[in-house]
Design an enzyme around this catalytic site. Structure first.
Site, PDB file in Angstrom:
ATOM      1  N   LYS A   1       0.741  -1.312   0.136  1.00 19.01           N
ATOM      2  CA  LYS A   1       0.085  -0.066  -0.012  1.00 19.01           C
ATOM      3  C   LYS A   1       1.035   1.392  -0.266  1.00 19.01           C
ATOM      4  O   LYS A   1       2.055   1.101   0.391  1.00 19.01           O
ATOM      5  CB  LYS A   1      -0.891   0.097   1.284  1.00 19.01           C
ATOM      6  CG  LYS A   1      -2.002  -1.008   1.137  1.00 19.01           C
ATOM      7  CD  LYS A   1      -3.004  -0.733   2.314  1.00 19.01           C
ATOM      8  CE  LYS A   1      -4.124  -1.511   2.391  1.00 19.01           C
ATOM      9  NZ  LYS A   1      -4.624  -1.458   3.933  1.00 19.01           N
TER      10      LYS A   1
ATOM     11  N   HIS B   1       2.110   6.928   2.762  1.00 21.47           N
ATOM     12  CA  HIS B   1       1.529   8.112   2.611  1.00 21.47           C
ATOM     13  C   HIS B   1       1.997   9.062   3.518  1.00 21.47           C
ATOM     14  O   HIS B   1       2.611   8.581   4.503  1.00 21.47           O
ATOM     15  CB  HIS B   1       0.150   8.069   2.318  1.00 21.47           C
ATOM     16  CG  HIS B   1      -0.676   7.552   3.622  1.00 21.47           C
ATOM     17  ND1 HIS B   1      -0.763   8.289   4.629  1.00 21.47           N
ATOM     18  CD2 HIS B   1      -1.190   6.520   3.730  1.00 21.47           C
ATOM     19  CE1 HIS B   1      -1.275   7.571   5.521  1.00 21.47           C
ATOM     20  NE2 HIS B   1      -1.784   6.378   4.944  1.00 21.47           N
TER      21      HIS B   1
ATOM     22  N   HIS C   1       2.032   8.497   7.103  1.00 20.30           N
ATOM     23  CA  HIS C   1       3.147   7.696   7.855  1.00 20.30           C
ATOM     24  C   HIS C   1       4.394   8.628   7.977  1.00 20.30           C
ATOM     25  O   HIS C   1       5.355   8.286   8.796  1.00 20.30           O
ATOM     26  CB  HIS C   1       3.721   6.394   7.002  1.00 20.30           C
ATOM     27  CG  HIS C   1       2.641   5.366   6.961  1.00 20.30           C
ATOM     28  ND1 HIS C   1       1.620   4.995   5.825  1.00 20.30           N
ATOM     29  CD2 HIS C   1       2.125   4.682   7.859  1.00 20.30           C
ATOM     30  CE1 HIS C   1       0.802   4.113   6.239  1.00 20.30           C
ATOM     31  NE2 HIS C   1       1.162   3.816   7.361  1.00 20.30           N
TER      32      HIS C   1
HETATM   33  N1  ARG Z   1       0.424  -0.316  10.068  1.00 20.25           N
HETATM   34  C1  ARG Z   1      -0.264   0.415  11.245  1.00 20.25           C
HETATM   35  C2  ARG Z   1      -0.906   1.492  10.155  1.00 20.25           C
HETATM   36  O1  ARG Z   1      -0.397   1.961   9.061  1.00 20.25           O
HETATM   37  C3  ARG Z   1       0.582   1.117  12.235  1.00 20.25           C
HETATM   38  C4  ARG Z   1       1.033   0.058  13.029  1.00 20.25           C
HETATM   39  C5  ARG Z   1       1.657   0.776  14.332  1.00 20.25           C
HETATM   40  N2  ARG Z   1       2.037  -0.189  15.420  1.00 20.25           N
HETATM   41  C6  ARG Z   1       1.668  -1.178  15.934  1.00 20.25           C
HETATM   42  N3  ARG Z   1       2.207  -1.796  16.755  1.00 20.25           N
HETATM   43  N4  ARG Z   1       0.236  -1.202  16.050  1.00 20.25           N
HETATM   44  O2  ARG Z   1      -1.978   2.063  10.409  1.00 20.25           O
END
Ligand code: ARG
Length: 567
Positions: A125, A128, A131
């Protein structure tokens, strides 16, 4: 370095017999009120007297070393302390002479482990702008904690697992050849994902196939694992371009998939706790008593969830890193998720030391001047493009203003990227961030480029004189004007700003500190001739400039911003 607050507290302790008196001492925002202040109304109850009276009495009895504290005043029930500027200059210069670029560092974190989970994009994905904030804030916290002596581990908890991979595998099986995923992985995988999703809506049997794929992936099927690995590798390669531009590194890339074989244990423990219950076919932990919706551990179709993986990660991180603090940097949209997960973590049977120190560090949205960025309206911006645009914009400015600059490309990169990072860190993180090129690239604004420009100015002064004077040759009495004193007092508080930033997980405290320092340096520079002054005057002012130079560079590096040496 002399700790004036502590020196004052020690004297106050003798007079008041209150051991914790240091906690009452404040740093007034208005400098007219002194450098430190004791609000005596806080003692009024205990001492059964009016604050003004208490202040006067304490003042009478205090024995203060005038070389350190030049004045004590009573104003409206406050006891205000004025630090002797010469002793500030003295202690700051000595400390900087000792520690050089490590000035401001500390060992308060010695022997303590901090785990920071940040960036964490989802593979296949787009990476963006949302992040970006997690990456930039997390990276700053990582550097800040490290500088304070903590043993710090940076984890990129990649979103590399979940039912969508069953779909992607199915799409790839069917049409893989039509797409050039080697060349342009994220865009092409996104197209495949949209296409297979549409087909699933039309044809239930395809959806069944997708589910099967995910099941196979979970069971370690060779073909499915191979394709998944390929998606992951290609995505990471693309994310790496952004990390390289930002100069961000991780100690671990254990993402969600890493926990696929570690969730069984979590489910076992939760079962044994007796709290795991059936609800509409799913298995959940009820959190009614905490005013939260249930935390879903296993979905109706038996698959695990994002939350289950986070629980497995907590267990793993407690065992592997023995953390004293675990920080998670994500947008505020995940506040509820982490509240639920942290609550359920208390059932995992790990020490309270761990569950008490799980910290979600949320941040606000990134908004364009024209409004919200959203996928639907096509206003979503790819981070790599955005960072490159920042660099290009700065290149143009350099071409206009200073076309003969050496190492133009390197400068453009540091300034462009620095501008984006600084813009991200200048406000309390929960505030929505406005993304506007003109604001963040303004060399006279409260911006990254302004800090870098100030730093470069200090550099050019220092290179004009050649060698930095020896501290033993400096007569600090020369620096008795307001501009020099204010500047030195601010240098003095660098370490405090860093500690506060760590305490609150708020890098903006350092960002604001640096802008303030840069502005004070400008006043100092405007009011005082530095070069071609009488030798002793020049030496003292050059030394002060040298201190500012070191602190600006270090402060910026704690935010993840690199300084160009010229611009
Ligand atoms: N991949 C998730 C997102 O883009 C964020 C992960 C954050 N870290 C965790 N341990 N949940 O929304």
């Amino acid at each position: 370095m002399l700790d004036f607050k502590k020196i004052i507290a020690d004297e106050l302790k003798k007079v008041t017999n209150i051991d914790t008196i240091e906690e009452y001492i404040e740093v007034p925002t208005n400098k007219e009120m002194g450098d430190y202040s004791l609000p005596c109304f806080k003692l009024a109850k205990e001492m059964k007297k009016a604050p003004q009276m208490i202040a006067n009495e304490i003042k009478e009895k205090l024995e203060i070393n005038e070389e350190l504290i030049s004045k004590v005043d009573v104003v409206n029930g406050y006891l205000n302390f004025y630090v002797n500027p010469l002793s500030v200059i003295n202690t700051v210069f000595e400390e900087i002479d000792n520690k050089k670029e490590d000035y401001g560092s500390s060992n308060i974190g010695e022997g303590k482990n901090v785990v920071i989970d940040y960036s964490s994009p989802n593979i296949a994905k787009p990476f963006h702008i949302g992040h970006l904030r997690s990456t930039v804030i997390g990276n700053a916290l990582y550097k800040i904690y490290k500088f304070l002596g903590y043993n710090t581990t940076g984890i990129n908890h990649l979103g590399d697992y979940g039912t969508q991979f069953g779909k992607l595998i199915e799409g790839y099986k069917r049409w893989g050849e039509e797409y050039n995923i080697e060349e342009n992985p994220i865009d092409e995988l996104t197209k495949i994902y949209i296409r297979i999703n549409n087909l699933c809506k039309e044809d239930e049997s395809v959806l069944e196939e997708c589910r099967n794929n995910f099941k196979k992936l979970e069971d370690g099927d060779e073909y499915c694992t191979e394709i998944w690995q390929k998606f992951r590798d290609l995505s990471l390669e693309e994310f790496q371009k952004v990390y390289d531009l930002l100069d961000v590194h991780f100690d671990s890339l254990n993402g969600e998939a890493f926990y696929s074989d570690k969730m069984g244990e979590v489910i076992d423990i939760l079962e044994k706790s007796g709290k795991l219950v059936e609800s509409e076919g799913a298995r959940v932990i009820n959190l009614d008593d905490k005013d939260m919706p249930p935390c879903i551990i296993e979905k109706t179709n038996g698959s695990t969830t994002y939350a289950t993986r986070d629980l497995a990660a907590i267990l793993y991180r407690a065992r592997t890193y023995d953390f004293d603090k675990a920080i998670y940097v994500t947008s505020y949209e995940q506040i509820l998720h982490f509240k639920q997960v942290f609550e359920v973590a208390k059932l995992l049977g790990i020490d309270k030391k761990y569950t008490d120190n799980l910290t979600h560090v949320p941040f606000g949205m990134v908004l364009l001047k024209t409004g919200k960025m959203s996928t639907r309206e096509g206003t979503i911006i790819k981070l790599e493009d955005l960072l490159n645009e920042a660099i290009e914009r700065v290149s143009k400015i350099i071409e206009e203003k200073n076309p003969n600059l050496e190492e133009k490309e390197d400068v453009a990169k540091k300034v462009g990227i620095g501008a984006v990072i600084f813009n991200d860190l200048y406000n309390s993180r929960i505030k929505d961030e406005i993304f506007d090129w003109d604001t963040m690239l303004n060399f006279n604004g409260e911006t990254g480029p302004y800090l870098q420009y100030t730093y470069v100015r200090t550099n050019s002064i220092l290179s004009k004189v050649g060698d930095i004077p020896q501290l033993s040759d400096i007569d600090i009495n020369i620096l008795n004007d307001d501009a020099s004193i204010n500047l030195t007092k601010t240098l003095y508080s660098f370490g405090d700003a860093i500690k506060q930033a760590a305490d609150k997980n708020e890098p903006y405290i350092i960002a604001r500190y640096l802008i303030n320092l840069a502005q004070l340096f400008s006043s100092f520079y405007n009011e005082n001739k530095i070069i071609n002054e009488e030798t002793s005057v020049q030496a003292a002012r050059v030394y002060l400039t040298y201190c500012v130079n070191l602190v600006l560079k270090r402060g910026a590096s704690l935010l993840g911003i690199q300084m160009p040496e010229r611009m």
